[in-house]
Motif scaffolding. Structure first.
Motif, PDB file in Angstrom:
ATOM      1  N   LEU A 186      18.227  73.402 -64.658  1.00  0.00           N
ATOM      2  CA  LEU A 186      17.464  72.206 -64.993  1.00  0.00           C
ATOM      3  C   LEU A 186      16.022  72.614 -65.261  1.00  0.00           C
ATOM      4  O   LEU A 186      15.356  73.168 -64.387  1.00  0.00           O
ATOM      5  N   HIS A 187      15.550  72.336 -66.460  1.00  0.00           N
ATOM      6  CA  HIS A 187      14.179  72.654 -66.856  1.00  0.00           C
ATOM      7  C   HIS A 187      13.391  71.356 -66.999  1.00  0.00           C
ATOM      8  O   HIS A 187      13.864  70.412 -67.641  1.00  0.00           O
ATOM      9  N   GLU A 188      12.188  71.319 -66.444  1.00  0.00           N
ATOM     10  CA  GLU A 188      11.335  70.137 -66.533  1.00  0.00           C
ATOM     11  C   GLU A 188       9.928  70.562 -66.956  1.00  0.00           C
ATOM     12  O   GLU A 188       9.354  71.479 -66.376  1.00  0.00           O
ATOM     13  N   THR A 189       9.405  69.862 -67.946  1.00  0.00           N
ATOM     14  CA  THR A 189       8.054  70.135 -68.445  1.00  0.00           C
ATOM     15  C   THR A 189       7.290  68.825 -68.522  1.00  0.00           C
ATOM     16  O   THR A 189       7.782  67.843 -69.077  1.00  0.00           O
ATOM     17  N   THR A 190       6.096  68.819 -67.956  1.00  0.00           N
ATOM     18  CA  THR A 190       5.246  67.627 -67.970  1.00  0.00           C
ATOM     19  C   THR A 190       3.874  67.987 -68.514  1.00  0.00           C
ATOM     20  O   THR A 190       3.248  68.937 -68.034  1.00  0.00           O
ATOM     21  N   THR A 191       3.422  67.241 -69.517  1.00  0.00           N
ATOM     22  CA  THR A 191       2.098  67.451 -70.096  1.00  0.00           C
ATOM     23  C   THR A 191       1.278  66.180 -69.949  1.00  0.00           C
ATOM     24  O   THR A 191       1.756  65.086 -70.278  1.00  0.00           O
ATOM     25  N   VAL A 192       0.074  66.339 -69.444  1.00  0.00           N
ATOM     26  CA  VAL A 192      -0.843  65.223 -69.211  1.00  0.00           C
ATOM     27  C   VAL A 192      -2.047  65.384 -70.128  1.00  0.00           C
ATOM     28  O   VAL A 192      -2.647  66.466 -70.210  1.00  0.00           O
ATOM     29  N   HIS A 193      -2.410  64.287 -70.823  1.00  0.00           N
ATOM     30  CA  HIS A 193      -3.601  64.275 -71.669  1.00  0.00           C
ATOM     31  C   HIS A 193      -4.419  63.048 -71.302  1.00  0.00           C
ATOM     32  O   HIS A 193      -3.962  61.912 -71.512  1.00  0.00           O
ATOM     33  N   ALA A 194      -5.595  63.271 -70.719  1.00  0.00           N
ATOM     34  CA  ALA A 194      -6.457  62.168 -70.283  1.00  0.00           C
ATOM     35  C   ALA A 194      -7.430  61.808 -71.401  1.00  0.00           C
ATOM     36  O   ALA A 194      -8.263  62.623 -71.797  1.00  0.00           O
ATOM     37  N   LEU A 195      -7.337  60.581 -71.903  1.00  0.00           N
ATOM     38  CA  LEU A 195      -8.243  60.128 -72.955  1.00  0.00           C
ATOM     39  C   LEU A 195      -9.601  59.766 -72.394  1.00  0.00           C
ATOM     40  O   LEU A 195     -10.598  59.744 -73.120  1.00  0.00           O
ATOM     41  N   LYS A 196      -9.649  59.470 -71.094  1.00  0.00           N
ATOM     42  CA  LYS A 196     -10.905  59.183 -70.415  1.00  0.00           C
ATOM     43  C   LYS A 196     -10.785  59.652 -68.978  1.00  0.00           C
ATOM     44  O   LYS A 196      -9.689  59.959 -68.493  1.00  0.00           O
ATOM     45  N   GLU A 197     -11.893  59.733 -68.292  1.00  0.00           N
ATOM     46  CA  GLU A 197     -11.854  60.184 -66.904  1.00  0.00           C
ATOM     47  C   GLU A 197     -11.022  59.216 -66.065  1.00  0.00           C
ATOM     48  O   GLU A 197     -11.101  57.994 -66.221  1.00  0.00           O
ATOM     49  N   ALA A 198     -10.224  59.782 -65.150  1.00  0.00           N
ATOM     50  CA  ALA A 198      -9.334  58.967 -64.325  1.00  0.00           C
ATOM     51  C   ALA A 198      -9.454  59.403 -62.866  1.00  0.00           C
ATOM     52  O   ALA A 198      -8.871  60.416 -62.477  1.00  0.00           O
ATOM     53  N   PRO A 199     -10.210  58.662 -62.037  1.00  0.00           N
ATOM     54  CA  PRO A 199     -10.250  58.966 -60.601  1.00  0.00           C
ATOM     55  C   PRO A 199      -8.885  58.671 -59.971  1.00  0.00           C
ATOM     56  O   PRO A 199      -8.287  57.626 -60.225  1.00  0.00           O
ATOM     57  N   LEU A 200      -8.400  59.599 -59.151  1.00  0.00           N
ATOM     58  CA  LEU A 200      -7.062  59.477 -58.596  1.00  0.00           C
ATOM     59  C   LEU A 200      -7.055  59.716 -57.085  1.00  0.00           C
ATOM     60  O   LEU A 200      -7.932  60.398 -56.548  1.00  0.00           O
ATOM     61  N   LYS A 201      -6.030  59.147 -56.446  1.00  0.00           N
ATOM     62  CA  LYS A 201      -5.699  59.579 -55.093  1.00  0.00           C
ATOM     63  C   LYS A 201      -4.906  60.879 -55.162  1.00  0.00           C
ATOM     64  O   LYS A 201      -5.142  61.804 -54.398  1.00  0.00           O
ATOM     65  N   LEU A 202      -3.963  60.916 -56.113  1.00  0.00           N
ATOM     66  CA  LEU A 202      -3.125  62.105 -56.291  1.00  0.00           C
ATOM     67  C   LEU A 202      -2.197  61.899 -57.476  1.00  0.00           C
ATOM     68  O   LEU A 202      -2.062  60.800 -58.009  1.00  0.00           O
ATOM     69  N   VAL A 203      -1.555  62.999 -57.882  1.00  0.00           N
ATOM     70  CA  VAL A 203      -0.450  62.976 -58.845  1.00  0.00           C
ATOM     71  C   VAL A 203       0.718  63.702 -58.198  1.00  0.00           C
ATOM     72  O   VAL A 203       0.536  64.758 -57.580  1.00  0.00           O
ATOM     73  N   TYR A 204       1.906  63.147 -58.331  1.00  0.00           N
ATOM     74  CA  TYR A 204       3.126  63.829 -57.930  1.00  0.00           C
ATOM     75  C   TYR A 204       3.916  64.186 -59.185  1.00  0.00           C
ATOM     76  O   TYR A 204       4.251  63.305 -59.983  1.00  0.00           O
ATOM     77  N   HIS A 205       4.228  65.480 -59.348  1.00  0.00           N
ATOM     78  CA  HIS A 205       5.113  65.934 -60.423  1.00  0.00           C
ATOM     79  C   HIS A 205       6.446  66.381 -59.827  1.00  0.00           C
ATOM     80  O   HIS A 205       6.532  66.764 -58.653  1.00  0.00           O
ATOM     81  N   PHE A 206       7.477  66.368 -60.662  1.00  0.00           N
ATOM     82  CA  PHE A 206       8.788  66.961 -60.350  1.00  0.00           C
ATOM     83  C   PHE A 206       9.370  66.427 -59.040  1.00  0.00           C
ATOM     84  O   PHE A 206       9.904  67.196 -58.225  1.00  0.00           O
ATOM     85  N   MET A 207       9.282  65.130 -58.847  1.00  0.00           N
ATOM     86  CA  MET A 207       9.861  64.542 -57.645  1.00  0.00           C
ATOM     87  C   MET A 207      11.388  64.693 -57.677  1.00  0.00           C
ATOM     88  O   MET A 207      12.038  64.287 -58.634  1.00  0.00           O
ATOM     89  N   HIS A 208      11.929  65.291 -56.624  1.00  0.00           N
ATOM     90  CA  HIS A 208      13.365  65.473 -56.480  1.00  0.00           C
ATOM     91  C   HIS A 208      13.767  64.905 -55.128  1.00  0.00           C
ATOM     92  O   HIS A 208      13.370  65.425 -54.086  1.00  0.00           O
ATOM     93  N   ALA A 209      14.565  63.855 -55.127  1.00  0.00           N
ATOM     94  CA  ALA A 209      14.976  63.210 -53.879  1.00  0.00           C
ATOM     95  C   ALA A 209      16.281  63.836 -53.398  1.00  0.00           C
ATOM     96  O   ALA A 209      17.376  63.304 -53.614  1.00  0.00           O
ATOM     97  N   TRP A 210      16.171  64.985 -52.736  1.00  0.00           N
ATOM     98  CA  TRP A 210      17.356  65.666 -52.232  1.00  0.00           C
ATOM     99  C   TRP A 210      18.070  64.783 -51.209  1.00  0.00           C
ATOM    100  O   TRP A 210      17.452  64.022 -50.483  1.00  0.00           O
ATOM    101  N   ARG A 211      19.370  64.918 -51.154  1.00  0.00           N
ATOM    102  CA  ARG A 211      20.188  64.072 -50.272  1.00  0.00           C
ATOM    103  C   ARG A 211      19.717  64.147 -48.819  1.00  0.00           C
ATOM    104  O   ARG A 211      19.225  65.191 -48.370  1.00  0.00           O
ATOM    105  N   PRO A 212      19.894  63.078 -48.053  1.00  0.00           N
ATOM    106  CA  PRO A 212      19.497  63.104 -46.644  1.00  0.00           C
ATOM    107  C   PRO A 212      20.356  64.028 -45.795  1.00  0.00           C
ATOM    108  O   PRO A 212      20.032  64.275 -44.629  1.00  0.00           O
TER     109      PRO A 212
END
Length: 295
Positions: A145-171
């Motif tokens: 499984l290959h995953e690619t994420t590209t982010v392009h900010a058109l303006k400044e964006a103050p953040l708490k955080l970014v989560y990439h590649f979230m995988h909810a593995w079984r409990p």
């Protein structure tokens, strides 16, 4: 069905956001009665869900679910004024989709069926979250499984955080390990269970080159390796242990930071799978992690 000219397709490979602005969006005919699409390529099966804006919903290996459908996948942004926006988090603001493309064995699928099978699959998705353009590519090929994420900010964006590649593995996932290429002898590992000491806690919590989890019911494991990340934003790997729900992986970036105007960065991850008895799985995961350097 509108087809993208070759010159625009080349631009899309170099800069998906420029291509999206220059050409009409490619939107397959999904129809109102297609809530999900299941794609099988060899030993891997991927579920894509309309309810979560066509983001992944489950990953199966050799017929066994390695993740749960009861969560969000992909990329999500958390803003100081409202919280999460993106993927299945539609409670605060929408994430308008700009384009979708389903490509099976190298050919675009104009009208996807509920079940697709082939040797390889590529799913391209572009969207916008406030002033941020987001392009996500998910591929099944070569048993990985290959995953690619590209982010392009058109303006400044103050953040708490970014989560990439979230995988909810079984409990039912019972253990994890992670490693650094510069210090291969150093292995970060531990158990994932439902006890009070580990419940609703994050583990790993540091920058690593790869991480792995073990699912004892199927005697299978998964290894995810980060192949590319931009210089800005930082990143750490985390697994959030929520008993009965999931053992969820996150790649956390831009914690309490701003994405500067004009920023463009790409993150790439590959995930491979294997089978092993419990006593041998960590060594098998190390071996696969080394193989994933050249996916």
């Amino acid at each position: 069905m509108m087809r993208m000219p070759l010159r625009h397709a080349c631009l899309a490979l170099l800069c998906p956001f420029l291509a999206a602005a220059a050409t009409p969006p490619f939107k397959p005919n999904l129809g109102p009665d297609l809530p999900a699409i299941t794609v099988t390529c060899g030993e891997l099966t991927l579920l894509l869900r309309q309810a979560s804006q066509w983001t992944p919903g489950r990953i199966d290996f050799r017929g066994h679910a390695m993740t749960t459908e009861r969560s969000a996948y992909g990329t999500v942004f958390s803003f100081p004024d409202c919280g999460f926006i993106g993927t299945a988090h539609l409670e605060n603001e929408p994430e308008p989709l700009e384009s979708l493309a389903f490509i099976l064995d190298g050919r675009p699928v104009a009208t996807p069926a509920a079940e697709l099978k082939g040797d390889s699959f590529r799913f391209e998705r572009t969207s916008r979250i406030r002033g941020i353009n987001l392009a996500c590519i998910t591929e099944l090929k070569g048993g990985r499984l290959h995953e690619t994420t590209t982010v392009h900010a058109l303006k400044e964006a103050p953040l708490k955080l970014v989560y990439h590649f979230m995988h909810a593995w079984r409990p039912t996932v019972s253990a994890y390990c992670a490693g650094h290429d510069a210090a291969p002898e150093r292995l970060i590992s531990g158990a994932l269970d439902d006890g009070a000491e580990t419940a609703r806690r994050f583990v790993i919590n540091q920058k690593v080159d790869w991480m792995a989890v073990y699912e004892p019911e199927s005697r299978q494991f998964a290894v995810s390796r980060l192949l590319e990340a931009p210089g800005q934003g930082g990143h750490i790997s985390m697994i959030w242990n929520v008993p009965g729900s999931y053992r969820k992986y996150y790649l956390k970036c831009f914690e309490k930071a701003s994405v500067p105007a004009g920023f463009q960065g790409t993150w790439r991850m590959v995930t491979g799978f294997g089978g092993s008895e419990p006593e041998n799985w960590r060594q098998a995961a190390r071996t696969l992690a080394n193989q994933l350097r050249d996916p």
